[in-house]
Design an enzyme around this catalytic site. Structure first.
Site, mmCIF file in Angstrom:
data_model
loop_
_atom_site.group_PDB
_atom_site.id
_atom_site.type_symbol
_atom_site.label_atom_id
_atom_site.label_comp_id
_atom_site.label_asym_id
_atom_site.label_seq_id
_atom_site.Cartn_x
_atom_site.Cartn_y
_atom_site.Cartn_z
ATOM 1 N N CYS A 44 0.835 -1.203 0.000
ATOM 2 C CA CYS A 44 0.000 0.000 0.000
ATOM 3 C C CYS A 44 0.876 1.263 0.000
ATOM 4 C CB CYS A 44 -0.958 -0.030 1.185
ATOM 5 S SG CYS A 44 -2.379 1.080 0.983
ATOM 6 N N HIS A 75 -3.668 -5.532 1.123
ATOM 7 C CA HIS A 75 -3.409 -5.878 2.507
ATOM 8 C C HIS A 75 -3.771 -7.346 2.749
ATOM 9 C CE1 HIS A 75 -2.465 -1.857 3.950
ATOM 10 N NE2 HIS A 75 -3.503 -1.393 3.276
#
Length: 497
Positions: free
Chosen positions: A329, A433
């Site tokens: 991310c 994630h």
């Protein structure tokens, strides 16, 4: 409402863990049970099945309760963006960014309405609600407009269990001081006290129990042992506690960014022969087998922090020497060539840009709207690997490559090519994630590191199965140390007069 609230004498006394255990104990007895925390402050998020964002702890507690997590379980999530400002997530969607004072002045009535709406919706679908407080209920400077402790107990009309951490010392003073600072009407709601993180011989604490019960008139409903659990933590308070003592033959250095988020990405390594080191200085990279740049709530701010400490040169040198690196991310964004914040979504300054670390040949542009979605797919055919992947995205902006087909990492079920897979897998960037929660992929990645070190490969660890075992183990470890029948009586009690 049938429910109970777990409050603490301070932060990090074990409220989240106890709520998790209570949820599993009640679920085991056939109750439809839901966790609830009115307002959570954490950068460790959980994405619900409908693509909404709540606190990670409530998502895990829902799993313990054997139910699907929803925004009703955490209507307000505060995600710190700086020391004085936080993004407010209301019912899973970004609402606004406030300073601490601005939040108290402008959001309080909206907060009360949100909490009431959430509680009403949970009450329709569940037999029991287990509510978690935050910090201490007697922060006198904040108490008048609080949205997370005794005000919530009053709104839900439930009894309170007060938790104190004996391991940190001063347990008698913390309990008596908390009760003395409560208003009389609030104190009447406290129907039980739990002593948490007890080590040693319980016989030596019997006199303490007697003194507390005589002094307060409130029963001690549990003296819980110090549990070395594997339940995912809530926030950065527990990062070092969770990973510091773990030893292993594979050494992974994770950069501890100031605004690190979603560090639950690395919880599966707890079950592997892996040591996770959270590092804050470039020299600590040392001879790591891999470096991970985790997610962050403030990419630009943490990128500046990296550069100021000299991580940019050290990370580039590590990769040049053939080291393995993964950016997740915000960490992925930092590895690109450039980052553009056209609308001030990350920095608060429009038309702001910065050079990234230049390891991945791509550029990142922030947008105004946040992406929150669960995703699944498989590794891209170009990787020559066939593993299935699932996880979730929570991010601002997109990353585009110099060439549209330049070494993608994943092929998602929605048709998108995602991430970057370079140097035979030694350089990976992704927005997904919980990448390492995928057992087959994690095992293969770790085995590549083991082979490089001349270590034998290891078999797949079933993370999902271990998680279920962990919930059951927690419940079984807590129950013998609780006055369980009294707690259930308190749960269904209604007399606060």
């Amino acid at each position: 409402m049938n429910g109970i609230m777990v409050q603490g004498t301070a932060s990090d006394v074990g409220k989240s863990l106890i709520v998790t255990g209570l949820c599993r104990l009640l679920a085991n007895e056939g109750y439809a049970v839901a966790p609830f925390k009115s307002q959570n402050m954490s950068n460790n998020s959980y994405v619900t099945i409908d693509g909404k964002e709540i606190g990670r702890a409530q998502g895990v507690q829902a799993e313990a309760a054997r139910t699907e997590a929803s925004v009703w379980m955490n209507p307000i999530l505060l995600k710190p963006r700086s020391d004085q400002h936080a993004e407010v997530i209301r019912f899973g969607t970004s609402y606004s960014t406030f300073s601490g004072k601005g939040y108290r002045d402008s959001f309080y009535q909206m907060g009360l309405h949100s909490i009431e709406l959430a509680l009403n919706n949970l009450q329709k679908d569940y037999d029991v609600i287990v509510i978690e407080g935050a910090g201490s209920p007697v922060e006198v400077n904040l108490k008048e407009r609080e949205l997370v402790n005794m005000k919530v107990a009053e709104m839900a009309d439930v009894s309170v269990l007060l938790v104190a951490d004996i391991d940190r010392g001063g347990v008698f003073a913390s309990i008596i001081g908390t009760l003395e600072l409560l208003d009389p009407s609030e104190k009447k709601r406290v129907k039980g006290i739990i002593i948490n993180k007890f080590r040693g011989d319980p016989e030596l604490f019997k006199d303490g129990i007697t003194w507390l019960e005589e002094r307060t008139g409130i029963p001690i409903v549990g003296v819980l042992p110090y549990v070395d659990h594997r339940i995912e933590g809530e926030d950065s308070l527990s990062i070092n506690d969770r990973f510091a003592s773990k030893k292993g033959s594979i050494d992974i250095a994770v950069v501890q960014l100031p605004y690190v988020s979603n560090y639950s990405d690395f919880e599966p390594f707890q079950h592997e022969d892996v040591a996770i080191r959270w590092i804050q200085h470039p020299i600590d990279i040392g001879e790591a087998d891999a470096v991970i740049l985790p997610g962050t709530r403030s990419t630009m701010s943490d990128l500046n922090w990296l550069k100021a400490r000299g991580f940019d040169a050290s990370i580039n040198d590590f990769v040049t020497r053939g080291g393995s690196i993964v950016g997740v991310c915000g960490g992925f964004q930092m590895l690109t060539n450039s980052i553009i914040d056209e609308f001030g979504s990350d920095t608060g300054k429009s038309d702001f840009s910065a050079e990234g670390l230049g390891i991945i040949p791509a550029s990142t542009t922030f947008h105004e709207a946040k992406t929150t979605i669960r995703v699944s797919g498989k590794l891209h055919p170009s990787t020559n690997l066939a593993f299935m992947i699932s996880g979730y995205e929570i991010h601002l902006g997109e990353t585009s490559f110099s060439k549209p087909d330049d070494k993608p990492f994943l092929q998602l079920d929605d048709g998108r090519s995602e991430g970057y897979y370079g140097e035979g897998g030694k350089v990976i960037g992704t927005y997904i994630h919980h990448l390492f929660h995928n057992d087959d992929w994690r095992t293969d990645w770790l085995n590549c590191l083991r082979i490089q070190k001349g270590l034998p490969i290891q078999n797949r660890v079933n993370r999902s199965q271990l998680k279920e075992i962990t919930f059951e183990t927690l419940a079984n470890e807590l129950k013998p140390h609780l006055n369980w029948n009294l707690i259930k009586e308190i749960l269904f009690e209604r007399d606060y007069k």
